[in-house]
Motif scaffolding. Structure first.
Motif, PDB file in Angstrom:
ATOM      1  N   SER A  73       0.833  -1.191   0.000  1.00  0.00           N
ATOM      2  CA  SER A  73       0.000   0.000   0.000  1.00  0.00           C
ATOM      3  C   SER A  73       0.872   1.246   0.000  1.00  0.00           C
ATOM      4  O   SER A  73       1.935   1.294   0.625  1.00  0.00           O
ATOM      5  N   SER A  74       0.423   2.277  -0.710  1.00  0.00           N
ATOM      6  CA  SER A  74       1.117   3.560  -0.722  1.00  0.00           C
ATOM      7  C   SER A  74       1.155   4.133   0.686  1.00  0.00           C
ATOM      8  O   SER A  74       0.289   3.832   1.529  1.00  0.00           O
ATOM      9  N   GLY A  77      -1.907   5.502   1.562  1.00  0.00           N
ATOM     10  CA  GLY A  77      -3.037   4.584   1.583  1.00  0.00           C
ATOM     11  C   GLY A  77      -3.055   3.647   2.773  1.00  0.00           C
ATOM     12  O   GLY A  77      -3.771   2.650   2.760  1.00  0.00           O
ATOM     13  N   ASN A 226      -7.146   0.714  -2.892  1.00  0.00           N
ATOM     14  CA  ASN A 226      -7.151   1.431  -4.175  1.00  0.00           C
ATOM     15  C   ASN A 226      -5.847   2.185  -4.396  1.00  0.00           C
ATOM     16  O   ASN A 226      -5.669   2.813  -5.433  1.00  0.00           O
ATOM     17  N   GLN A 227      -4.954   2.160  -3.415  1.00  0.00           N
ATOM     18  CA  GLN A 227      -3.685   2.858  -3.522  1.00  0.00           C
ATOM     19  C   GLN A 227      -2.524   1.883  -3.319  1.00  0.00           C
ATOM     20  O   GLN A 227      -1.581   2.158  -2.588  1.00  0.00           O
ATOM     21  N   TYR A 229       0.644  -0.521  -4.853  1.00  0.00           N
ATOM     22  CA  TYR A 229       1.643  -0.523  -5.919  1.00  0.00           C
ATOM     23  C   TYR A 229       2.556  -1.730  -5.744  1.00  0.00           C
ATOM     24  O   TYR A 229       2.518  -2.414  -4.711  1.00  0.00           O
ATOM     25  N   GLN A 283       3.478   1.096 -10.757  1.00  0.00           N
ATOM     26  CA  GLN A 283       2.091   1.487 -10.504  1.00  0.00           C
ATOM     27  C   GLN A 283       1.154   0.447 -11.092  1.00  0.00           C
ATOM     28  O   GLN A 283       1.221   0.136 -12.284  1.00  0.00           O
TER      29      GLN A 283
END
Length: 377
Positions: A73-74, A77, A226-227, A229, A283
């Motif tokens: 997760s970012s 995020g 949703n975030q 990578y 990404q």
């Protein structure tokens, strides 16, 4: 009688020598000396084995660097949730794995410190209002030379001091998701609501009802899927082939047939001394779904693409010495089909096709049934 015996042996010897120098189709047809290098099958065999001819096919081949990594997760995020004040957990509103919107209540806390903070704020608010009124009154009197400078400075000092306290406590209550105006009117909050700073799924719960917690204790973890990578571990020998923007295909090793796409966004500048790899990020395509934080994946980074001619894998025979060959249609004669075995050099594999690097004549190629051919000598 002796003459017939010698004649029979002579015919038998010629038949044996002729059979050793020619390929036959299931022991049926004989071929001439010039066709001795060809593989011969009958039309009946061709149909029975569901054989098929075809041509070289133009296709897109990709050269990939294989890596592994994790779905992460970012930093924007994921969030660790704590209480900003000490107290006892009264209720927990969500379960592990639940989705929580940003600002949603995760749990409530009963706290004496919370009650005292509201009381102190209400007191300071009243004192601040009085000091402000006194300051504004003396300021007007001082301008009209009615009040002394000493009294004005004292009122100004008290006003500024209480202003600092009032604003500080007001901001502190705001951080606790408390409406300061409600507290000023005497309507105190009985419990503190701990809210989610971001929307996402609850991936960890580290508290229970009745537990006394402090601001240092992590209560829950929220992750926004949703975030996510890709965090990839690339070996030093492969890093020179990577550039930002390259396509990445990744998959869960437990389900390699389902592949997802990403784009390389960052290439690391330092080597992990333990793993001997360089950390790179990609990404994930926003249309991709079904990922969880820290999921292990394997990936192929597309470092080169080109168009070349290829054949299906089943059209290429692998020999015992590790070389490859294909069968070209040399001719059709009567009930027989003559195939010419040709050694080839192969390249990359893409979309079930294998690249053929060896130039081949403009002849049809046996695409299906290669491994049903008679075994050559």
């Amino acid at each position: 009688m002796q003459l017939y015996k010698h004649f029979f042996l002579g015919v038998l010897l010629v038949a044996v020598l002729f059979g050793c120098n020619n390929k036959k189709s299931g022991g049926e047809a004989e071929v001439s000396t010039e066709d001795s290098a060809l593989v011969v099958i009958s039309n009946q065999q061709f149909d029975a084995m569901q054989m098929e001819f075809g041509d070289l096919q133009e296709t897109q081949f990709s050269e990939n660097v294989k890596v592994n990594g994790h779905v992460i997760s970012s930093v924007k995020g994921q969030a660790q949730v704590t209480s900003r004040i000490s107290g006892t957990i009264k209720s927990i509103s969500r379960e592990l794995g639940d989705f929580i919107p940003a600002g949603g209540v995760l749990c409530t806390i009963e706290s004496n410190d919370f009650i005292v903070l509201q009381q102190d704020f209400a007191t300071v608010s009243n004192q601040f209002s009085e000091a402000k009124s006194a300051y504004e009154r003396l300021q007007s009197l001082y301008r009209d030379s009615i009040s002394s400078r000493k009294d004005f400075i004292a009122a100004e000092s008290a006003y500024k001091s209480l202003s600092a306290q009032y604003n500080g406590m007001k901001h502190r209550l705001s951080l606790l998701n408390v409406n300061p105006t409600q507290v000023e009117s005497g309507n105190f909050y009985r419990t503190l609501e701990v809210r989610a700073p971001i929307g996402g799924f609850i991936t960890q719960i580290n508290c229970m009802i009745g537990e006394y917690v402090t601001p240092e204790k992590m209560l829950m973890t929220v992750v926004n899927t949703n975030q996510l990578y890709l965090q990839l571990d690339v070996y030093e020998k492969d890093i020179a082939q990577l550039t930002v923007g390259q396509s990445v295909k990744f998959y869960n090793p437990n389900n390699p047939s389902e592949k997802f796409t990403a784009k390389l966004t960052k290439i690391g500048k330092a080597i992990d001394t333990e793993k001997k790899t360089i950390l790179c990020t990609a990404q994930i395509d926003p249309t991709s779904v079904n990922f969880v934080n820290n999921m292990y994946v394997e990936a192929d980074v597309n470092v080169k693409e080109y168009t070349a001619k290829g054949l299906p894998e089943e059209a290429i025979e692998t020999l015992t010495d590790g070389t490859y060959r294909v069968y070209l249609l040399e001719k059709k004669s009567g009930e027989n089909i003559y195939l010419n075995p040709v050694s080839v050099t192969t390249g990359l594999k893409s979309n079930n096709l294998i690249e053929i690097k060896t130039p081949l004549p403009a002849q049809q190629i046996l695409l299906k049934g290669v491994y049903s051919l008679p075994v050559g000598e």
